[in-house]
Design an enzyme around this catalytic site. Structure first.
Site, short mmCIF file in Angstrom:
data_model
loop_
_atom_site.label_atom_id
_atom_site.label_comp_id
_atom_site.label_asym_id
_atom_site.label_seq_id
_atom_site.Cartn_x
_atom_site.Cartn_y
_atom_site.Cartn_z
CE LYS A 277 -8.53 0.17 4.28
NZ LYS A 277 -7.63 1.00 3.48
NE ARG A 351 -5.27 11.20 6.14
CZ ARG A 351 -4.79 11.23 4.90
NH1 ARG A 351 -4.90 12.33 4.16
NH2 ARG A 351 -4.21 10.18 4.38
N1 BES Z 1 -4.98 1.94 7.25
C1 BES Z 1 -4.86 2.50 5.95
C2 BES Z 1 -3.42 2.55 5.44
C3 BES Z 1 -2.74 1.22 5.20
C4 BES Z 1 -2.67 0.71 3.92
C5 BES Z 1 -2.12 0.54 6.23
C6 BES Z 1 -2.01 -0.50 3.69
C7 BES Z 1 -1.48 -0.66 6.01
C8 BES Z 1 -1.40 -1.18 4.75
C9 BES Z 1 -5.39 3.94 5.95
O1 BES Z 1 -6.43 4.19 6.83
C10 BES Z 1 -5.92 4.22 4.59
O2 BES Z 1 -6.88 3.59 4.21
N2 BES Z 1 -5.30 5.16 3.88
C11 BES Z 1 -5.71 5.51 2.57
C12 BES Z 1 -5.66 7.02 2.48
C13 BES Z 1 -6.26 7.56 1.21
C14 BES Z 1 -7.77 7.35 1.22
C15 BES Z 1 -5.91 9.01 1.09
C16 BES Z 1 -4.72 4.89 1.59
O3 BES Z 1 -3.54 4.85 1.87
O4 BES Z 1 -5.18 4.40 0.56
MN MN Z 2 -8.32 3.78 6.01
#
Ligand code: BES
Ligand code: MN
Ligand code: ZN
Length: 501
Positions: A277, A351
């Site tokens: 990230k 997931r």
């Molecule tokens: N933990 C994150 C989602 C999240 C984002 C929670 C902002 C709280 C605040 C999750 O694991 C994630 O990184 N999801 C990705 C999925 C994508 C790679 C398909 C996302 O939402 O960007």
């Molecule tokens: Mn994630």
């Protein structure tokens, strides 16, 4: 952090002014022609010779939601302070919703940080809502402060409303206290920083809670996970020196009417892994175990309130880190139960751990499966920071959404559109963990999870990416940081299942 002491006060209304408390909390209403006094204010108004509304209006009161006006009691009450809190505009029937009352009570409680005690006459409007809102608003997490500062409100007395029996009043306040305590357990877990809360220490804390509540608990460590084939949890957790766990906590009433499986995402920190990230706001990923925190707190609550159910929380715990032992984009994982998943993005980790946990949870043949997770940034894009997205089997999804709205936590039913499913097809494996595009990201995650749920099992998936963690200022009964969402929704769904099957 402890919840305040809650008690139903049954002073003769005339004795309110002489109650031994530091503050008296009363409600104001945003009327069509200016502010009005809410129910329960009659006797303080009498103590002020009928001048209360005039005084408050002079101080700028309008009755709008969460407005706080403080007034010295000027010897007209034993309490030094009178605090008027706005309920906002009444609905078409002239009343206020429980959530309006909860928020007002919470805002009042927050404004009384540093006071030891308060008597709420606002509870004449709605006792349960006042008790719950005030208790939830009296939360602080100061474990990591050298100087904790002023303590939250410690003792809350609630004027009983005119209707209902003393027994009913006591039961309502007791339930509100138990619910606030469970929300506090979840908030504490979410607020604990990731250097102290990692899979092993989370499992230890769950064990301590289980022991206290008399729950059964099993903890699988990484060796046991390998033996049993939990490829999703091991894949995600493999990049961290702090190895993953799978925790299961059970409460069983003596004659359970139904069996409910709860599953909560427990990523103790989500860096994204190799698909790392950006740095900005990565610290928010301390909250990526909010689903796990909520389901653990909910089983503890189910035991405390003795719901006539069997409730098991299945909690996959892992830290998503980049390292030489991390899983990679391109890896194929063999999940618990045998399905294979091609990992195209290691940041879509939730997931993967959930799929393993849901398959395990379904082995017990539950009547319902409720799973909750800080799963997608797309939830925030679609519904904003305060409204969970609820997916799953249509009837149960709608039932959970309706209940979520009643609790004040909010929640909106969302579809699982068939045409998106094909975008999860994989060149190599049964399934890919992401689609190749950004559209409907919350729904795509739901569709992924659906592949791991039997068609005939009523299932709800609650995406709480935004609602679990308040990155803005305090509002209503919600402070900064962990909110405890969706503990109250889960508790209310369990209560509904206990009652109606
Ligand atoms: N933990 C994150 C989602 C999240 C984002 C929670 C902002 C709280 C605040 C999750 O694991 C994630 O990184 N999801 C990705 C999925 C994508 C790679 C398909 C996302 O939402 O960007
Ligand atoms: Mn994630
Ligand atoms: Zn995550």
């Amino acid at each position: 952090m402890p919840v305040p002491k809650l008690a139903v006060a049954t002073p003769k209304p005339s004795a309110i002014a002489s109650a031994r408390t530091e503050a008296i909390v009363l409600g104001t209403v945003q009327g069509k022609n200016g502010p009005e006094l809410a129910e329960g204010t009659e006797h303080m108004d009498a103590a002020f010779d009928g001048q209360l509304l005039g005084l408050l209006t002079a101080l700028g009161a309008s009755g709008k939601a969460e407005e706080i006006i403080k007034l010295p009691s000027m010897g007209k009450a034993t309490a030094d302070l009178v605090l008027a809190v706005g309920l906002g505009a009444p609905d078409e029937h002239g009343g206020h919703t429980p959530e309006q009352v909860r928020r007002a009570a919470g805002a009042a409680a927050r404004a009384l940080t540093g006071s030891r005690s308060a008597l709420f006459t606002l509870s004449a409007v709605d006792l349960s809502a006042t008790a719950e809102g005030a208790a939830l608003g009296s939360y602080a997490f100061t474990q990591y402060k050298s100087d904790p500062g002023e303590a939250p409100l410690g003792k809350i007395d609630l004027l009983a409303p005119a209707t209902g029996t003393t027994k009913e009043h006591r039961a309502a306040v007791k339930a509100a206290g138990a619910i606030a305590e469970a929300v506090g357990i979840a908030r504490d877990l979410v607020n604990t920083p990731p250097n102290d809360l990692y899979p092993g220490s989370f499992a230890d804390r769950a064990s301590a809670l289980a022991k206290e509540a008399g729950l059964e608990i099993t903890v699988l460590d990484e060796k046991a996970l390998r033996r049993k084939g939990f490829g999703g949890i091991l894949g995600v957790g493999g990049g961290s020196a702090r190895q993953p766990r799978l925790v299961r906590l059970s409460y069983r009433a003596s004659k359970p009417r139904k069996k409910v499986a709860l599953v909560g995402k427990g990523i103790t920190f989500d860096t994204g892994g190799i698909s790392i990230k950006p740095a900005a706001n990565m610290d928010h990923m301390t909250s990526d175990m909010s689903g796990a925190a909520a389901v653990v707190a909910t089983v503890v609550l189910a035991a405390k309130l003795r719901y006539p159910l069997e409730v098991t929380a299945t909690v996959p715990l892992a830290e998503n880190m980049p390292s030489s032992t991390s899983y990679r984009p391109g890896d194929v994982l063999t999940m618990y139960g045998g399905k294979t998943v091609e990992v195209l993005n290691t940041d879509a980790e939730g997931r993967l751990v959930l799929a393993d946990a849901m398959v395990r949870a379904a082995e017990d043949n539950p009547d319902y499966l409720i799973e909750t997770a800080t799963l997608t940034g797309a939830q925030l894009v679609a519904l904003g920071s305060r409204t969970p997205g609820i997916m799953g089997s249509a009837d149960f999804r709608d039932r959970v959404a309706k209940i979520a709205q009643d609790t004040g936590e909010g929640g909106w039913p969302m579809p699982l559109p068939e045409e998106l499913r094909g975008d999860l097809d994989s060149r190599l494996a049964d399934l890919a963990n992401v689609t190749g595009h950004r559209w409907g990201g919350m729904l795509a995650a739901g569709l992924f999870l659906q592949e791991f749920v039997a068609d005939d099992l009523p299932w709800a998936h609650i995406d709480i990416a935004g609602p679990a963690f308040n990155t803005g200022g305090p509002w209503g009964y919600t402070g900064k940081g962990g909110t405890g969402v969706p503990v109250r929704t889960l508790a209310a769904v369990l209560a509904d299942i206990a009652e109606s099957g």
